[in-house]
Design a protein around this motif. Structure first.
Motif, mmCIF file in Angstrom:
data_model
loop_
_atom_site.group_PDB
_atom_site.id
_atom_site.type_symbol
_atom_site.label_atom_id
_atom_site.label_comp_id
_atom_site.label_asym_id
_atom_site.label_seq_id
_atom_site.Cartn_x
_atom_site.Cartn_y
_atom_site.Cartn_z
ATOM 1 N N LYS A 37 0.820 -1.209 0.000
ATOM 2 C CA LYS A 37 0.000 0.000 0.000
ATOM 3 C C LYS A 37 0.857 1.263 0.000
ATOM 4 C CE LYS A 37 -4.027 2.018 2.302
ATOM 5 N NZ LYS A 37 -4.875 1.901 1.102
ATOM 6 N N ILE A 38 2.020 1.190 0.664
ATOM 7 C CA ILE A 38 2.858 2.375 0.839
ATOM 8 C C ILE A 38 3.894 2.540 -0.271
ATOM 9 C CG2 ILE A 38 4.599 3.445 2.323
ATOM 10 C CD1 ILE A 38 3.251 2.083 4.703
ATOM 11 N N VAL A 39 4.579 1.468 -0.601
ATOM 12 C CA VAL A 39 5.797 1.551 -1.415
ATOM 13 C C VAL A 39 5.494 1.739 -2.897
ATOM 14 C CG1 VAL A 39 7.877 0.293 -2.128
ATOM 15 C CG2 VAL A 39 7.119 0.210 0.264
ATOM 16 N N THR A 40 6.283 2.598 -3.533
ATOM 17 C CA THR A 40 6.214 2.821 -4.978
ATOM 18 C C THR A 40 7.605 2.595 -5.578
ATOM 19 O OG1 THR A 40 6.840 5.169 -4.981
ATOM 20 C CG2 THR A 40 4.522 4.643 -4.498
ATOM 21 N N PRO A 41 7.715 2.486 -6.893
ATOM 22 C CA PRO A 41 9.036 2.295 -7.516
ATOM 23 C C PRO A 41 10.026 3.419 -7.242
ATOM 24 C CG PRO A 41 7.285 1.716 -9.043
ATOM 25 C CD PRO A 41 6.618 2.356 -7.874
ATOM 26 N N LYS A 42 9.547 4.587 -6.844
ATOM 27 C CA LYS A 42 10.429 5.718 -6.564
ATOM 28 C C LYS A 42 11.011 5.673 -5.152
ATOM 29 C CE LYS A 42 8.080 8.910 -9.731
ATOM 30 N NZ LYS A 42 7.383 10.214 -9.847
ATOM 31 N N HIS A 43 10.512 4.799 -4.330
ATOM 32 C CA HIS A 43 10.913 4.791 -2.926
ATOM 33 C C HIS A 43 12.271 4.125 -2.705
ATOM 34 C CE1 HIS A 43 6.623 5.454 -1.267
ATOM 35 N NE2 HIS A 43 7.359 6.512 -1.014
ATOM 36 N N ARG A 44 12.958 4.624 -1.676
ATOM 37 C CA ARG A 44 14.143 3.973 -1.127
ATOM 38 C C ARG A 44 13.761 3.501 0.275
ATOM 39 N NH1 ARG A 44 17.965 9.050 -2.312
ATOM 40 N NH2 ARG A 44 16.033 9.958 -1.519
ATOM 41 N N VAL A 45 14.076 2.256 0.553
ATOM 42 C CA VAL A 45 13.580 1.605 1.768
ATOM 43 C C VAL A 45 14.739 0.990 2.542
ATOM 44 C CG1 VAL A 45 12.091 -0.258 2.660
ATOM 45 C CG2 VAL A 45 11.341 1.125 0.694
ATOM 46 N N ALA A 46 14.665 1.037 3.872
ATOM 47 C CA ALA A 46 15.615 0.338 4.744
ATOM 48 C C ALA A 46 14.830 -0.636 5.611
ATOM 49 C CB ALA A 46 16.382 1.322 5.612
ATOM 50 N N GLU A 47 15.394 -1.836 5.802
ATOM 51 C CA GLU A 47 14.811 -2.768 6.758
ATOM 52 C C GLU A 47 15.834 -3.058 7.845
ATOM 53 O OE1 GLU A 47 12.646 -7.061 7.484
ATOM 54 O OE2 GLU A 47 13.526 -6.671 5.507
ATOM 55 N N LEU A 48 15.395 -2.946 9.100
ATOM 56 C CA LEU A 48 16.255 -3.151 10.257
ATOM 57 C C LEU A 48 15.951 -4.508 10.866
ATOM 58 C CD1 LEU A 48 15.741 0.381 11.875
ATOM 59 C CD2 LEU A 48 17.361 -0.296 10.084
ATOM 60 N N GLY A 49 16.981 -5.357 10.943
ATOM 61 C CA GLY A 49 16.767 -6.718 11.424
ATOM 62 C C GLY A 49 16.008 -7.523 10.392
ATOM 63 N N SER A 50 16.596 -7.703 9.219
ATOM 64 C CA SER A 50 15.852 -8.201 8.052
ATOM 65 C C SER A 50 15.629 -9.706 8.035
ATOM 66 C CB SER A 50 16.555 -7.775 6.753
ATOM 67 O OG SER A 50 17.917 -8.144 6.759
ATOM 68 N N GLY A 51 16.296 -10.467 8.930
ATOM 69 C CA GLY A 51 16.020 -11.898 9.009
ATOM 70 C C GLY A 51 16.229 -12.612 7.688
ATOM 71 N N THR A 52 15.183 -13.269 7.199
ATOM 72 C CA THR A 52 15.270 -14.000 5.938
ATOM 73 C C THR A 52 15.146 -13.097 4.722
ATOM 74 O OG1 THR A 52 12.885 -14.436 5.954
ATOM 75 C CG2 THR A 52 14.319 -16.098 6.978
ATOM 76 N N GLY A 53 14.840 -11.818 4.935
ATOM 77 C CA GLY A 53 14.719 -10.879 3.820
ATOM 78 C C GLY A 53 13.338 -10.788 3.210
ATOM 79 N N VAL A 54 12.344 -11.448 3.801
ATOM 80 C CA VAL A 54 11.028 -11.514 3.173
ATOM 81 C C VAL A 54 10.344 -10.148 3.101
ATOM 82 C CG1 VAL A 54 9.856 -12.169 5.331
ATOM 83 C CG2 VAL A 54 8.818 -12.729 3.126
ATOM 84 N N LEU A 55 10.453 -9.335 4.149
ATOM 85 C CA LEU A 55 9.806 -8.019 4.104
ATOM 86 C C LEU A 55 10.514 -7.100 3.116
ATOM 87 C CD1 LEU A 55 8.932 -7.428 7.875
ATOM 88 C CD2 LEU A 55 7.660 -8.676 6.117
ATOM 89 N N SER A 56 11.830 -7.217 3.036
ATOM 90 C CA SER A 56 12.572 -6.461 2.022
ATOM 91 C C SER A 56 12.125 -6.864 0.624
ATOM 92 C CB SER A 56 14.074 -6.712 2.173
ATOM 93 O OG SER A 56 14.583 -6.128 3.351
ATOM 94 N N SER A 57 11.843 -8.149 0.442
ATOM 95 C CA SER A 57 11.419 -8.619 -0.885
ATOM 96 C C SER A 57 10.087 -8.015 -1.289
ATOM 97 C CB SER A 57 11.333 -10.149 -0.913
ATOM 98 O OG SER A 57 10.148 -10.624 -0.298
ATOM 99 N N PHE A 58 9.167 -7.831 -0.315
ATOM 100 C CA PHE A 58 7.878 -7.220 -0.633
ATOM 101 C C PHE A 58 8.069 -5.805 -1.176
ATOM 102 C CE2 PHE A 58 5.786 -9.918 2.948
ATOM 103 C CZ PHE A 58 5.747 -11.023 2.107
ATOM 104 N N ALA A 59 8.984 -5.048 -0.547
ATOM 105 C CA ALA A 59 9.255 -3.686 -1.011
ATOM 106 C C ALA A 59 9.941 -3.695 -2.367
ATOM 107 C CB ALA A 59 10.116 -2.950 0.019
#
Length: 301
Positions: A37-59
């Motif tokens: 809902k939030i992220v667009t192709p123009k966004h730059r995103v950081a994930e803290l404590g990314s674990g397996t990387g699954v939430l980063s993959s959604f972005a």
């Protein structure tokens, strides 16, 4: 840092524990929906404590450039492999390090952090988010949006069955917030004792004093701690995407027989990230009956 301290702060969760998180449909659906809902192709995103990387993959799948940091070297290796196998290595860059003192090479629009233990105990969600937010503002002159936006902490008196095949053992335990637990009965409505707004919050002592009124006769032998995180909110409609961490049920030192119309006061304090035992040991219960006993003792004295 000692290994015992690393394990205690929740920054060193082994890979084999992540199956439970990856297979938690409520968690995964809520975070995926909020990120999409939030992220667009123009966004730059950081994930803290990314674990397996699954939430980063959604972005990354929404087209964003993502920088992630993970403390556990084994998870860094595993998540880099998973990200590669999902065809996202060109979008997600994973670093090994402590999220409390890490920054990406560029300013970001959104920070994702899911170190959300029940009651914000054990894991360092608030420490990590507030440290990153302040450091990002100092270096880049702007504070990024935080996901989740906020966390609400509540508490509720309950009657919990502690009979295990005829063996009585009042132990701390966890329950799913998405299913009715047949062995746990609420005795009064829950009360919110703390709201954490991640845009402004810093690490502090959570100190609560709440009162419960009983509509019916109740046997209270435990407290249910409720942790609800508001992942994102639509500014126009007010609709939110929420996620509940597991309920934490903490046994009381004894059962309290409460009559309809009576009041129970509950006091406790703890700092986020502390062990569960710290909160359990800090709970103080006061009822009208106890107050009367104290008054009688004072008169005799």
């Amino acid at each position: 840092m000692l290994n015992a301290e690393i394990n205690e702060i929740g920054q060193f969760i082994p890979l084999h524990y992540h199956y439970q998180m990856l297979s938690d449909a409520s968690r995964m659906t809520a975070f995926k929906s909020a990120i999409e809902k939030i992220v667009t192709p123009k966004h730059r995103v950081a994930e803290l404590g990314s674990g397996t990387g699954v939430l980063s993959s959604f972005a990354a799948k929404k087209g964003a450039q993502v920088w992630s940091v993970e403390f556990n070297p084994a998870l860094v290796s595993a998540s880099r492999r998973f990200i590669s196998e999902n065809g996202l290595s060109h979008k997600v860059h994973i670093s090994q390090g402590d999220a409390t003192n890490w920054l990406p090479p560029e300013p970001v629009d959104l920070v994702i952090c899911e170190m959300l233990h029940s009651a914000l105990l054990r894991e360092k969600q608030l420490h990590v988010v507030s440290a990153f937010r302040d450091a990002h503002l100092a270096r880049f002159g702007v504070a990024p949006r935080i996901l989740p936006n906020a966390t609400l902490l509540g508490v509720q008196p309950v009657n919990q069955c502690y009979d295990f095949n005829g063996y009585f053992a009042p132990v701390p335990l966890f329950q799913s917030p998405y299913y009715t637990a047949e062995d746990c009965s609420p005795c009064s409505d829950p009360v919110v004792y703390k709201v954490i707004d991640y845009d402004n919050a810093h690490v502090e002592t959570f100190e609560a004093e709440v009162a419960f009124q009983f509509k019916n006769d109740s046997n209270v032998n435990a407290l249910r701690f409720i942790t609800k995180s508001l992942l994102t909110m639509d500014a126009y409609t007010g609709q939110t995407i929420d996620w509940h961490s597991q309920y934490l049920i903490l046994p009381l030192c004894k059962a309290f027989e409460m009559k309809a119309g009576q009041e129970m006061r509950v006091k406790f304090k703890y700092r986020p990230g502390e062990p569960i035992e710290t909160l359990n040991n800090a709970i103080v219960i006061e009822t009208a009956e106890q107050k009367q006993d104290k008054d009688k003792f004072s008169m005799i004295a």
